[in-house]
Motif scaffolding. Structure first.
Motif, PDB file in Angstrom:
ATOM      1  N   ASP A   1      62.596  99.018 -77.875  1.00 17.87           N
ATOM      2  CA  ASP A   1      61.655  98.595 -76.841  1.00 17.87           C
ATOM      3  C   ASP A   1      60.486  99.581 -76.841  1.00 17.87           C
ATOM      4  O   ASP A   1      60.637 100.756 -76.499  1.00 17.87           O
TER       5      ASP A   1
ATOM      6  N   GLN B   1      48.336  92.482 -73.604  1.00 14.81           N
ATOM      7  CA  GLN B   1      49.011  91.197 -73.544  1.00 14.81           C
ATOM      8  C   GLN B   1      50.527  91.349 -73.526  1.00 14.81           C
ATOM      9  O   GLN B   1      51.235  90.557 -72.897  1.00 14.81           O
ATOM     10  N   GLN B   2      51.028  92.371 -74.203  1.00 15.19           N
ATOM     11  CA  GLN B   2      52.473  92.583 -74.288  1.00 15.19           C
ATOM     12  C   GLN B   2      53.014  93.431 -73.134  1.00 15.19           C
ATOM     13  O   GLN B   2      54.213  93.692 -73.074  1.00 15.19           O
TER      14      GLN B   2
ATOM     15  N   GLN C   1      57.581  99.152 -75.120  1.00 14.87           N
ATOM     16  CA  GLN C   1      56.651  98.953 -74.016  1.00 14.87           C
ATOM     17  C   GLN C   1      56.401 100.204 -73.182  1.00 14.87           C
ATOM     18  O   GLN C   1      55.337 100.348 -72.591  1.00 14.87           O
TER      19      GLN C   1
ATOM     20  N   PHE D   1      46.224  93.588 -77.788  1.00 16.68           N
ATOM     21  CA  PHE D   1      47.629  93.307 -78.065  1.00 16.68           C
ATOM     22  C   PHE D   1      48.531  94.067 -77.089  1.00 16.68           C
ATOM     23  O   PHE D   1      49.465  93.497 -76.513  1.00 16.68           O
ATOM     24  N   ARG D   2      48.247  95.344 -76.869  1.00 17.04           N
ATOM     25  CA  ARG D   2      49.081  96.144 -75.964  1.00 17.04           C
ATOM     26  C   ARG D   2      49.017  95.597 -74.537  1.00 17.04           C
ATOM     27  O   ARG D   2      50.025  95.527 -73.843  1.00 17.04           O
TER      28      ARG D   2
END
Length: 308
Positions: A191, A218-219, A193, A215-216
């Protein structure tokens, strides 16, 4: 002071120093870039302000900004410096053998065998052309080409720039990596995040590497940026050292992965494609050597596209 008297007395070296101050917005960074001491740069700024009779810098605590007159002079100085840098091209005499100098600006760590082959072939064909390659940030490359102080550039460029022509040079696939000192090294899943990041200074909304930022976001990544650099080489160094995970071009760090210095993290298909472009100024008066170089490099790109 009359315009004629000002033109006769104005030291053009002071304009160049002021141009760098305006680009860096820092006396210390300008001094480092010009290989001068900070007092020398400050004195040059003071002399220019005295010659013009205008304040060019407004200080706000430890930071400063350009005044309105400073902004206007900054733009004019860029044009003046760009024109003066082309004097050498005007002195070049036509001849059967191509003679002259080419200044190519590049972002750091471009890995491209076809570029290496092109440079080798160009040198064999035109041995009297002097090639100067300077490594810069993408934003500085674009600024230098707009000011006509370089022949061409290989740079990230997300949107069309005024007066600049561009051709796709290379597409790079970015992916997440961690160094061998990181807890995720060797893990097939994980993980990411909450992991901290090593980031490029252009990795921000609106920057040259904003696809990585998007990208970061959105995730839902929530880790903080613990280190950053404009240089790919230094971001790579910090990731290997274990400061955090980082986005790097897959083909550039392939040998590091093989050597066990870096580990590729999910998503395994990578994050985003980032394009490197060949850029040059369409309004610039090129020397013969510069024109031959650009045409040859453009022809190499077209040949590669046909073969691909």
């Amino acid at each position: 002071m009359s315009d004629r008297l000002l033109n006769d007395r104005l030291d053009w070296n002071l304009l160049r120093t002021f141009r760098v101050i305006g680009q860096e917005l820092s006396i210390s960074r300008a001094a480092a870039r010009l290989h001068l001491t900070q007092p020398a740069v400050s004195q040059a700024l003071k002399r220019l302000e005295e010659q013009l009779g205008r304040q060019l810098i407004a200080r706000r605590g430890p930071r400063f900004v350009l005044t309105e007159v400073g902004e206007q002079l900054f733009a004019l100085a860029g044009e003046v410096y760009g024109q003066m840098s082309q004097i050498g091209g005007l002195l070049e005499q036509p001849a059967d053998e191509v003679v002259g100098k080419v200044r190519l600006l590049m972002i750091s760590r471009i890995v491209n065998e076809r570029l290496d082959e092109f440079l080798a072939g160009f040198h064999r064909q035109h041995p009297r052309v002097e090639l100067q390659i300077d490594v810069m940030r993408s934003s500085d490359i674009v600024a230098a080409l707009q000011e006509k102080t370089a022949t061409a550039g290989l740079s990230l460029n997300r949107k069309a720039q005024t007066r600049l022509e561009q051709r796709l040079f290379q597409r790079q696939r970015y992916a997440f990596f961690c160094g061998r000192h990181h807890a995720l090294f060797g893990c097939q899943e994980g993980d990411l995040q909450k992991e901290n990041f090593v980031s490029f200074t252009s990795d921000q909304i609106g920057g040259m590497l904003s696809p990585l930022t998007i990208f970061r976001d959105q995730q839902g990544f929530s880790g903080r940026i613990v280190a950053s650099s404009p240089s790919l080489e230094e971001v790579r160094r910090l990731v290997i050292a274990g400061f955090g995970i980082g986005c790097l071009p897959e083909h550039v760090v392939a040998d590091d992965v093989t050597a066990g210095l870096l580990w590729k993290l999910p998503p395994h298909e990578g994050i985003a494609d980032v394009d490197i472009h060949l850029l040059w100024n369409r309004d610039q008066r090129m020397s013969r050597a510069e024109s031959v170089f650009i045409e040859a490099l453009r022809g190499s790109l077209m040949s590669r596209t046909d073969q691909g």
